[in-house]
Design an enzyme around this catalytic site. Structure first.
Site, PDB file in Angstrom:
ATOM      1  N   SER A   1      58.453 122.820  21.014  1.00  0.00           N
ATOM      2  CA  SER A   1      58.273 122.558  21.834  1.00  0.00           C
ATOM      3  C   SER A   1      59.517 121.970  22.107  1.00  0.00           C
ATOM      4  O   SER A   1      60.810 121.931  20.662  1.00  0.00           O
ATOM      5  CB  SER A   1      57.527 121.404  21.904  1.00  0.00           C
ATOM      6  OG  SER A   1      57.569 119.878  22.348  1.00  0.00           O
TER       7      SER A   1
ATOM      8  N   TYR B   1      55.102 115.049  14.921  1.00  0.00           N
ATOM      9  CA  TYR B   1      55.118 116.473  16.189  1.00  0.00           C
ATOM     10  C   TYR B   1      56.274 116.692  15.572  1.00  0.00           C
ATOM     11  O   TYR B   1      56.285 118.188  15.738  1.00  0.00           O
ATOM     12  CB  TYR B   1      53.939 115.465  16.887  1.00  0.00           C
ATOM     13  CG  TYR B   1      54.498 116.877  17.939  1.00  0.00           C
ATOM     14  CD1 TYR B   1      53.473 117.888  17.973  1.00  0.00           C
ATOM     15  CD2 TYR B   1      55.049 116.860  19.256  1.00  0.00           C
ATOM     16  CE1 TYR B   1      53.540 118.953  18.889  1.00  0.00           C
ATOM     17  CE2 TYR B   1      54.400 117.908  19.731  1.00  0.00           C
ATOM     18  CZ  TYR B   1      53.909 119.281  19.886  1.00  0.00           C
ATOM     19  OH  TYR B   1      53.875 120.194  21.289  1.00  0.00           O
TER      20      TYR B   1
HETATM   21  N1  LIG Z   1      51.553 120.472  26.896  1.00  0.00           N
HETATM   22  C1  LIG Z   1      52.767 120.317  26.076  1.00  0.00           C
HETATM   23  O1  LIG Z   1      53.515 119.073  27.270  1.00  0.00           O
HETATM   24  C2  LIG Z   1      53.543 121.163  25.546  1.00  0.00           C
HETATM   25  C3  LIG Z   1      54.883 120.871  25.730  1.00  0.00           C
HETATM   26  C4  LIG Z   1      55.760 121.672  24.404  1.00  0.00           C
HETATM   27  C5  LIG Z   1      54.771 122.973  23.182  1.00  0.00           C
HETATM   28  N2  LIG Z   1      53.236 121.997  23.328  1.00  0.00           N
HETATM   29  C6  LIG Z   1      53.524 123.404  22.786  1.00  0.00           C
HETATM   30  O2  LIG Z   1      51.736 123.990  23.312  1.00  0.00           O
HETATM   31  C7  LIG Z   1      51.233 125.012  22.304  1.00  0.00           C
HETATM   32  C8  LIG Z   1      50.112 124.757  23.514  1.00  0.00           C
HETATM   33  O3  LIG Z   1      49.839 123.753  23.772  1.00  0.00           O
HETATM   34  P1  LIG Z   1      48.373 123.041  24.738  1.00  0.00           P
HETATM   35  O4  LIG Z   1      49.363 122.264  25.851  1.00  0.00           O
HETATM   36  O5  LIG Z   1      48.346 124.583  26.249  1.00  0.00           O
HETATM   37  O6  LIG Z   1      48.022 122.420  24.289  1.00  0.00           O
HETATM   38  P2  LIG Z   1      45.914 122.654  24.321  1.00  0.00           P
HETATM   39  O7  LIG Z   1      45.649 122.792  26.186  1.00  0.00           O
HETATM   40  O8  LIG Z   1      45.424 121.703  23.845  1.00  0.00           O
HETATM   41  O9  LIG Z   1      46.054 124.096  24.537  1.00  0.00           O
HETATM   42  C9  LIG Z   1      45.795 124.246  22.307  1.00  0.00           C
HETATM   43  C10 LIG Z   1      45.186 125.262  22.078  1.00  0.00           C
HETATM   44  O10 LIG Z   1      45.196 125.665  20.511  1.00  0.00           O
HETATM   45  C11 LIG Z   1      43.706 125.859  20.198  1.00  0.00           C
HETATM   46  N3  LIG Z   1      43.634 125.528  18.545  1.00  0.00           N
HETATM   47  C12 LIG Z   1      43.498 124.398  18.660  1.00  0.00           C
HETATM   48  N4  LIG Z   1      43.531 124.089  16.979  1.00  0.00           N
HETATM   49  C13 LIG Z   1      43.026 125.767  16.757  1.00  0.00           C
HETATM   50  C14 LIG Z   1      43.410 125.954  14.922  1.00  0.00           C
HETATM   51  N5  LIG Z   1      42.681 124.883  14.156  1.00  0.00           N
HETATM   52  N6  LIG Z   1      42.716 127.687  15.382  1.00  0.00           N
HETATM   53  C15 LIG Z   1      42.901 128.199  16.572  1.00  0.00           C
HETATM   54  N7  LIG Z   1      42.949 127.119  17.701  1.00  0.00           N
HETATM   55  C16 LIG Z   1      43.021 126.357  17.554  1.00  0.00           C
HETATM   56  C17 LIG Z   1      43.055 125.314  20.519  1.00  0.00           C
HETATM   57  O11 LIG Z   1      41.354 126.074  21.434  1.00  0.00           O
HETATM   58  P3  LIG Z   1      39.870 125.768  20.091  1.00  0.00           P
HETATM   59  O12 LIG Z   1      40.300 124.048  20.246  1.00  0.00           O
HETATM   60  O13 LIG Z   1      39.232 125.633  20.607  1.00  0.00           O
HETATM   61  O14 LIG Z   1      40.375 125.790  19.513  1.00  0.00           O
HETATM   62  C18 LIG Z   1      43.848 125.082  22.407  1.00  0.00           C
HETATM   63  O15 LIG Z   1      43.423 126.967  22.852  1.00  0.00           O
HETATM   64  C19 LIG Z   1      50.889 124.255  21.165  1.00  0.00           C
HETATM   65  O16 LIG Z   1      51.978 124.604  20.068  1.00  0.00           O
HETATM   66  C20 LIG Z   1      51.799 122.461  21.275  1.00  0.00           C
HETATM   67  O17 LIG Z   1      52.123 122.177  20.900  1.00  0.00           O
HETATM   68  C21 LIG Z   1      52.780 121.816  24.149  1.00  0.00           C
END
Ligand SMILES: NC(=O)c1ccc[n+]([C@@H]2O[C@H](COP(=O)([O-])OP(=O)(O)OC[C@H]3O[C@@H](n4cnc5c(N)ncnc54)[C@H](OP(=O)(O)O)[C@@H]3O)[C@@H](O)[C@H]2O)c1
Length: 254
Positions: free
Chosen positions: A139, A152
């Protein structure tokens, strides 16, 4: 996307039940990859598998046993060319003075130890292939601080160091280590999870500008994985145009 032996390349995507992970599965499948999609929620994975033809395997990346079962499944069903360590997320936005210790602990378990556990598990598979990619979705929180973000930003900085150190340790082997660092991405659940299900507060994060969407990030992931084998994109930072850094977003309606 084919390997040097003309079979499709095979990727494991974690956090595939929503957001960036699901978009990455869709894009890699569209590009001809075989994909193993993993997350905890089997029902959502099954729907994605039905839609895309990916293989679904439910696992919690914070569990030694479940990650071992996931790795065994990947090995038994065809091995691996690339892992997309995407499972992760934020919990809370409290200042350091009020931060919740358990939230910080859970963020570390998920983002840092989850990525470590999965990466350790699949490295032997990548080595057996004679080539491979370890991709980590960190991120812009891995690059700088912001008020309320210490929990975070701390874990994303740690994840970044895991990737940077691994690249150093693997130099000389045909394994690339790629880091993708997105700014604000409007995914279904990221902010909802961060704010404990408070939909109004979550929606405000994306108000007044065009944030990235999950496929924008999936596009960068697919692009880095499809570079010629001698090209390692160490770090790719991708933000919405309206966001200059972690604390400056122009909410001008575009
Ligand atoms: N959205 C943003 O603004 C943003 C920006 C920069 C970086 N990121 C990073 O990008 C990545 C994905 O983010 P996103 O925005 O797509 O978030 P999201 O929609 O909340 O998706 C998170 C995913 O992680 C899975 N997950 C959570 N806990 C888990 C566990 N214990 N074991 C296995 N899977 C798990 C969730 O599925 P289940 O609940 O089904 O397990 C879900 O599929 C993350 O690493 C986040 O930190 C996001």
């Amino acid at each position: 996307m084919t390997s040097s032996t003309d079979r499709p390349r095979r990727a494991l995507v974690t956090g595939a039940s929503s957001g960036i992970g699901a978009a990455t599965v869709r894009r890699l499948r569209a590009d001809g990859w075989d994909v193993v999609a993993s997350a905890r929620r089997a029902d959502r994975l099954a729907a994605l598998a039905q839609e895309t033809g990916a293989d679904a395997f439910a696992a919690d990346v914070t569990s030694d046993e479940q990650v071992a079962a996931l790795v065994a499944h990947v090995r038994a069903t065809g091995g691996l060319d690339a892992v997309v360590n995407n499972a992760g997320g934020a919990l809370g936005l409290a200042p350091v003075a009020d931060a919740d210790l358990d939230g910080w602990r859970r963020m570390y378990e998920l983002n840092v130890l989850g990525t470590l556990r999965v990466t350790q598990g699949v490295l032997p598979l990548l080595r057996e292939r004679g080539a491979g990619d370890v991709l980590v979705v960190t991120s812009t929180a891995a690059l700088d601080a912001y008020p309320g973000g210490a929990g975070y930003t701390g874990v994303k900085h740690a994840e970044r160091q895991l990737a940077t150190t691994l690249r150093w340790e693997l130099v000389g082997e045909p394994i690339r280590v790629i880091e993708i660092a997105p700014g604000a991405v409007a995914t279904e659940e990221f902010s909802l999870v961060r704010f404990g299900g408070d939909a109004e507060r979550a929606a405000k994060v994306y108000e007044g500008y065009q944030p990235l969407v999950a496929d924008d990030v999936a596009d960068t992931i697919a692009w880095t994985l499809s570079r010629p084998a001698h090209v390692n994109v160490d770090l790719l930072v991708v933000r919405p145009r309206a966001q200059a850094n972690n604390t400056t977003t122009a909410r001008t309606g575009v």
